[in-house]
Design a protein around this motif. Structure first.
Motif, PDB file in Angstrom:
ATOM      1  N   TRP A 157      10.388  -4.181   4.741  1.00  0.00           N
ATOM      2  CA  TRP A 157       9.017  -4.484   3.302  1.00  0.00           C
ATOM      3  C   TRP A 157      10.463  -3.185   2.523  1.00  0.00           C
ATOM      4  CZ3 TRP A 157       7.251  -4.254   8.858  1.00  0.00           C
ATOM      5  CH2 TRP A 157       6.789  -5.505   8.772  1.00  0.00           C
ATOM      6  N   TYR A 158      11.169  -3.008   2.538  1.00  0.00           N
ATOM      7  CA  TYR A 158      11.956  -2.255   1.074  1.00  0.00           C
ATOM      8  C   TYR A 158      12.138  -2.566   0.244  1.00  0.00           C
ATOM      9  CZ  TYR A 158      15.655  -0.951  -1.837  1.00  0.00           C
ATOM     10  OH  TYR A 158      16.342  -0.258  -2.623  1.00  0.00           O
ATOM     11  N   ASP A 159      11.769  -4.570   0.024  1.00  0.00           N
ATOM     12  CA  ASP A 159      11.906  -5.070  -1.205  1.00  0.00           C
ATOM     13  C   ASP A 159      10.453  -5.609  -1.874  1.00  0.00           C
ATOM     14  OD1 ASP A 159      15.294  -4.835  -1.380  1.00  0.00           O
ATOM     15  OD2 ASP A 159      14.896  -6.943   0.123  1.00  0.00           O
ATOM     16  N   GLY A 160       9.559  -4.578  -1.070  1.00  0.00           N
ATOM     17  CA  GLY A 160       8.169  -4.955  -1.215  1.00  0.00           C
ATOM     18  C   GLY A 160       6.797  -5.138  -0.250  1.00  0.00           C
ATOM     19  N   SER A 161       6.128  -4.182  -0.705  1.00  0.00           N
ATOM     20  CA  SER A 161       4.859  -5.430   0.722  1.00  0.00           C
ATOM     21  C   SER A 161       3.662  -5.693   0.186  1.00  0.00           C
ATOM     22  CB  SER A 161       4.720  -3.119   0.749  1.00  0.00           C
ATOM     23  OG  SER A 161       3.723  -2.473  -0.652  1.00  0.00           O
ATOM     24  N   PHE A 162       4.308  -7.228  -0.294  1.00  0.00           N
ATOM     25  CA  PHE A 162       2.725  -7.620  -0.477  1.00  0.00           C
ATOM     26  C   PHE A 162       2.678  -8.518   0.768  1.00  0.00           C
ATOM     27  CE2 PHE A 162       6.575  -8.114  -3.124  1.00  0.00           C
ATOM     28  CZ  PHE A 162       6.200  -7.132  -4.162  1.00  0.00           C
ATOM     29  N   SER A 218       4.506  -1.932   5.942  1.00  0.00           N
ATOM     30  CA  SER A 218       5.477  -0.897   5.529  1.00  0.00           C
ATOM     31  C   SER A 218       4.674   0.509   5.554  1.00  0.00           C
ATOM     32  CB  SER A 218       5.187  -1.223   3.594  1.00  0.00           C
ATOM     33  OG  SER A 218       4.146  -1.303   3.955  1.00  0.00           O
ATOM     34  N   VAL A 264       9.562   2.946   0.150  1.00  0.00           N
ATOM     35  CA  VAL A 264       8.754   2.947   1.522  1.00  0.00           C
ATOM     36  C   VAL A 264       8.620   3.668   2.575  1.00  0.00           C
ATOM     37  CG1 VAL A 264      11.323   1.859   2.358  1.00  0.00           C
ATOM     38  CG2 VAL A 264       8.078   1.447   3.200  1.00  0.00           C
ATOM     39  N   GLY A 323       2.892  -6.931   4.366  1.00  0.00           N
ATOM     40  CA  GLY A 323       3.650  -5.937   4.307  1.00  0.00           C
ATOM     41  C   GLY A 323       2.658  -4.892   3.930  1.00  0.00           C
ATOM     42  N   ARG A 360       2.049   2.582  -2.471  1.00  0.00           N
ATOM     43  CA  ARG A 360       1.851   0.653  -2.725  1.00  0.00           C
ATOM     44  C   ARG A 360       0.743   0.083  -2.892  1.00  0.00           C
ATOM     45  NH1 ARG A 360       5.176   4.039   1.096  1.00  0.00           N
ATOM     46  NH2 ARG A 360       3.825   3.908   2.275  1.00  0.00           N
TER      47      ARG A 360
END
Length: 460
Positions: A340-345, A353, A239, A349, A250
């Motif tokens: 959104w470090y753990d995911g950009s869903f 992100s 990210v 996201g 991403r």
């Protein structure tokens, strides 16, 4: 703004500055993570291994991590003054060099009327700058981006003031230390400044040749292998990578053809906009557009690389858009992308992100141009038209000033405290991830879960 920035008395101004400085200190000490001079640790360990232990530049790794030296060999030559220094002295030197570079950048961007701002407005500006995430990370990492920005803006000043005989030397040195500033050579070619472009190219070539003479093996490895291996720098989809390549990664698109097409389109837009800025004599905007473009097209643009956006905010304020400048600047102070470090869903996201990338892209597309320094210096004057004097009616006039510094202060007041978003829930536990920010610790392929060892540890 046509009068002094509130408050009006020196006593209340001093009190306001002290309160803001205390608030900034509390914010930087509690919300963002301190980086423990990690990048300086890389530079220091690399130089010490190379000079004192007979090691190779690109074999060194900071103990406990997979991070090593990623710049061209000439960068290692410029860092040789670190070799005889101790750990604490190297940190002090890094801080002093970055402070000096920041002073040069501010002096150039403020223009010839910089003294008119006075201690009060400069104090407000420094408080605002301390909140700017790319800048505070540059200091905390011990990074070199401010020095490179100062070198490049030095050429901008030479060109805009008619002292262009030696323009290009700063760009050449910056490009020899780090490849991204080489795009400014393209700007010189677009502007028809062949002499300056030639000087920049020659300086970069001589510096590169000097590094090859000093360490042929390291130069051969860098230009044939390391340069093409982005995994040595970090994961593309991380990210903190706020380049166009990071956006595509991403999304799961890691193919080079797609990235090359996006980069080519971006460069076409840049060439069109920068050429227009140069034609009008607006060198500040041309250099600002080029800095933003360099951040977009680079395969990896960590958040701290975005100090190259600082000239863009000056251009916005100078063009009479201080509120827009303040709003964009405030976002870049919040560390918002780390949500959104753990995911950009999902769509949220994807948008969130890449927030810093969208700001950079927006600056490339919409930055105002056509305000040459000679006609509209950074200290702008709004004068009231008065009739010609006559014997019966003496000349009268009224004048007010509107400066980028005053506009920035107004924008900050309008948008609220720049670190507001971070203070409303972005504070997290510290992590050992060198490119991380306000977020929980997590294992990542490009880092270690252990904090890096002190400078005095021997290389592995």
């Amino acid at each position: 703004m046509t009068g002094p920035v509130w408050p009006r008395t020196a006593r209340w101004r001093l009190l306001l500055v002290l309160v803001l400085a205390a608030a900034v200190t509390v914010f930087t000490a509690t919300v963002p993570l301190l980086r423990d001079f990690f990048d300086l640790r890389v530079y220091y360990g690399t130089v010490h291994t190379w000079v004192h232990h007979g090691g190779r530049i690109y074999d060194y790794r900071v103990p406990g991590t997979s991070y090593g030296f990623t710049y061209p060999p000439f960068a290692a030559l410029t860092m040789l003054p670190l070799a005889p220094l101790g750990r604490n002295t190297a940190i002090v030197l890094s801080l002093l060099v970055n402070l000096a570079a920041l002073a040069v950048v501010l002096r150039i961007l403020a223009g010839p009327g910089w003294r008119r701002h006075g201690w009060y407005r400069w104090s407000l500006v420094l408080c605002l700058l301390a909140l700017f995430e790319p800048l505070r990370d540059t200091f905390s990492f011990g990074q070199v981006n401010l020095v490179l920005l100062a070198l490049v803006l030095g050429d901008s000043w030479l060109l805009s003031t008619g002292r262009g005989r030696w323009a290009g030397a700063g760009i050449g040195l910056a490009a020899a230390v780090k490849l991204t500033p080489a795009l400014f050579i393209g700007l010189l070619l677009l502007a028809g400044r062949r002499r300056a472009a030639g000087i920049a190219t020659a300086v970069a070539a001589v510096a590169t040749a000097l590094a090859a003479w000093a360490d042929p093996r390291a130069s051969r490895f860098y230009w044939t292998e390391a340069l093409w291996d982005t995994s040595r720098v970090g994961r593309l989809d991380y990210v903190s990578n706020q380049s166009l390549q990071g956006v595509l990664a991403r999304l799961g698109e890691t193919g080079r053809p797609m990235w090359a097409a996006v980069v080519l389109l971006t460069l076409c837009v840049w060439a069109w906009r920068a050429r227009g800025a140069v034609k009008s004599g607006d060198w500040t905007a041309a250099f600002a557009l080029t800095g933003a473009t360099a951040c977009l097209v680079s395969p990896i643009t960590w958040v701290h690389h975005l100090v190259w956006l600082l000239p863009s905010f000056v251009v916005l304020v100078r063009a009479g858009r201080p509120r827009l400048a303040g709003a964009l600047y405030a976002v870049l102070c919040t560390s918002v992308v780390w949500l959104w470090y753990d995911g950009s869903f999902g769509i949220g996201g994807f948008l969130g992100s890449n927030t810093y990338t969208w700001i950079t892209l927006g600056l490339l597309l919409g930055l105002p141009t056509g305000q040459p320094r000679a006609a509209l210096p950074l200290v702008r004057r709004n004068t009231v038209m008065t009739p010609a004097p006559s014997p019966a009616s003496p000349a009268t006039s009224a004048a007010g000033q509107s400066t980028p510094l005053a506009g920035a202060c107004d924008a900050a007041a309008a948008t609220g405290t720049a670190g507001g978003l971070a203070g409303r829930g972005l504070a997290r536990n510290a992590s050992s991830e060198p490119t991380g920010s306000t977020r929980p610790a997590a294992s990542k392929p490009q880092s270690s879960n252990w904090r890096a060892s002190p400078y005095t540890d021997p290389p592995p």
